[in-house]
Enzyme design. Structure first.
Site, PDB file in Angstrom:
ATOM      1  N   GLU A  83      -1.285   0.587  11.095  1.00 46.57           N
ATOM      2  CA  GLU A  83      -1.433  -0.562  11.985  1.00 46.57           C
ATOM      3  C   GLU A  83      -0.260  -0.689  12.955  1.00 46.57           C
ATOM      4  OE1 GLU A  83      -2.108  -5.410  11.775  1.00 46.57           O
ATOM      5  OE2 GLU A  83      -2.651  -4.141  10.089  1.00 46.57           O
ATOM      6  N   LYS A 261      -2.302 -11.832   4.181  1.00 45.24           N
ATOM      7  CA  LYS A 261      -2.555 -10.474   4.672  1.00 45.24           C
ATOM      8  C   LYS A 261      -1.359  -9.985   5.476  1.00 45.24           C
ATOM      9  CE  LYS A 261      -4.339  -7.204   7.596  1.00 45.24           C
ATOM     10  NZ  LYS A 261      -3.771  -6.657   8.849  1.00 45.24           N
ATOM     11  N   ASP A 277       1.564   2.015  -6.659  1.00 39.82           N
ATOM     12  CA  ASP A 277       0.144   1.688  -6.713  1.00 39.82           C
ATOM     13  C   ASP A 277      -0.158   0.479  -5.831  1.00 39.82           C
ATOM     14  OD1 ASP A 277      -2.459   0.974  -7.410  1.00 39.82           O
ATOM     15  OD2 ASP A 277      -2.207   1.467  -9.522  1.00 39.82           O
ATOM     16  N   HIS A 375       0.953  -7.511  19.585  1.00 41.24           N
ATOM     17  CA  HIS A 375       0.191  -6.521  18.838  1.00 41.24           C
ATOM     18  C   HIS A 375      -0.535  -5.573  19.779  1.00 41.24           C
ATOM     19  CE1 HIS A 375      -2.199  -4.956  15.492  1.00 41.24           C
ATOM     20  NE2 HIS A 375      -3.258  -5.046  16.285  1.00 41.24           N
TER      21      HIS A 375
END
Length: 425
Positions: A83, A261, A277, A375
């Site tokens: 991202e 998130k 993990d 972004h």
């Protein structure tokens, strides 16, 4: 080993030169990080030994976040993510915290829990007491399975038992608490649970079913705190608006899902880079967010007496430095060398700090300018490459589509054709 996380202008160099600068900043030889280069990383033959039915590999970019000071020590942070803006945002947030000492962390310990499910107990409460009475025996049996862990100061040290009503009847659930030291711990606690399950069944006078760790790592919490400078953030109004945005996420699960998130953008990137993990950590963090019975924000932002912004984050982080992909994957080993961490506790502190930094960066963007501006500006390079721009053309195409405020692939193709003189006359 001395690490300097301040590398101004790192983005202006080629990937090869960046790697050399990062190695120098981390106090390493360039060869220590060579596994981060695609040709020297995980081989197909090695991958074939890690999982089943291997047919290939997928590449994920690894960037380096700069400016981090964590518990008084500089860290260069490897972040594996696809991202755009994540690495730059974390680095910028760390710069705003650096002037006030950076991030401080605390840790509750390396404790994981294995669950053993007891079915069909005639007297569930009596069974609970019988299992608690046998705790010394069960702990000794569990520790026989991993003498090495015990020799390092870890091992099983406590048992708790719950009587749990379910739609399939009342069940008795035994929790085995294990100090796993610098391992993630899944293999250790699962082996112990399997070993003691037959004796648990005998003591209960019935049968056991599931015997496996829980990823709800509530006894392995890491906390991170930082003060972000009000002036660097953009002033008092931005601070107040971030506080208001934080309160929104604390009160509303719809907002909390996106707020968290953003935290996981940072956490998952470091967890993945170090071979840990990501699914276990994600499950633990989101279950922690819902621990009150309502899903809420994992972090909080407040204003201090000087008008600066104080950010706090508490997350369960079951990560380790021994075993699993962290040892088997050469790129993960290089990432750990870059970090310079020696214990699971240090690694967890780094991960929590990055999660808080990433969260602050997202909240600031939302409060100050809207999330899309920064972004999409960084995303423009990806758009340019997707439109067919070669390496030497990407910067020019990206700059043009940003200036035109049309960051779309079809416009990138038009700009690329113009730059190449393909428009015709």
């Amino acid at each position: 080993m001395s690490i300097n996380s301040r590398i101004p202008g790192l983005r202006d160099h080629t990937p090869g030169d960046r790697l050399a600068l990062v190695a120098e900043g981390a106090g390493l030889e360039p060869g220590d990080l060579s596994a981060l280069q695609p040709e020297a990383g995980l081989s197909l033959a090695a991958a074939d030994h890690m999982i089943e039915n291997v047919v290939g590999m997928i590449g994920v970019p690894v960037g380096v976040a700069t400016n981090f000071t964590i518990d008084g020590r500089d860290r260069l942070i490897p972040m594996a993510t696809e991202e755009p803006s994540v690495v730059a945002a974390a680095s910028n947030a760390a710069r705003m915290a650096r002037v006030h000492g950076g991030f401080t962390t605390s840790y509750t310990g390396d404790v994981m829990i294995a669950q053993i499910q007891v079915l069909d107990a005639v007297d569930p409460h009596g069974t609970r007491f019988a299992l608690l009475e046998a705790a010394p025996e069960l702990l000794a049996l569990a520790n026989e399975q991993d003498p090495m862990l015990v020799s390092l100061g870890g091992g099983a040290f406590d048992i708790s038992v719950r009587v749990l009503p379910t739609r399939a009847g009342v069940q008795v659930i035994l929790h085995l608490h294990v100090d796993v030291r610098d391992a993630m711990g899944a293999n250790a606690v699962n082996t112990m649970a399997e070993a003691i399950a037959p004796r648990v069944a005998e003591l209960a006078g019935t049968r056991t079913l599931l015997r496996i760790l829980t990823n709800k790592a509530e006894l392995r919490l890491t906390r991170a705190r930082a003060v972000f400078d009000a002036e660097l953030l953009g002033g008092a109004q931005v601070v107040d608006d971030i506080v208001a945005a934080s309160a929104f996420a604390e009160a509303d699960p719809y907002r909390a899902a996106t707020h968290n998130k953003g935290i996981m953008n940072g956490i998952t990137a470091v967890v993945l880079a170090t071979g840990n993990d990501t699914r276990a950590v994600g499950a633990a963090c989101h279950s922690h967010a819902a621990r009150s019975g309502r899903y809420a924000a994992l972090s909080q932002f407040e204003k201090d007496a000087e008008g600066n912004l104080v950010g706090t984050l508490e997350v369960p982080l079951a990560v380790g430095l021994v075993g699993g992909a962290t040892r088997a994957h050469p790129t993960a080993q290089a990432a750990v060398r870059m970090l310079g961490v020696q214990t699971a506790r240090e690694l967890a502190g780094v991960i929590a700090a990055v999660g808080l930094a990433q969260n602050l960066a997202a909240c600031r963007a939302l409060a100050a300018e809207g999330i899309q501006r920064g972004h999409m500006t960084l995303h423009a390079r990806t758009i340019a490459a997707s439109a067919g721009a070669e390496v030497h053309e990407v910067a020019a195409v990206a700059a043009r589509i940003v200036a035109d405020r049309r960051i779309r692939i079809e416009h990138a193709r038009e700009v690329l054709a113009e730059l190449r003189g393909e428009g015709g006359a």
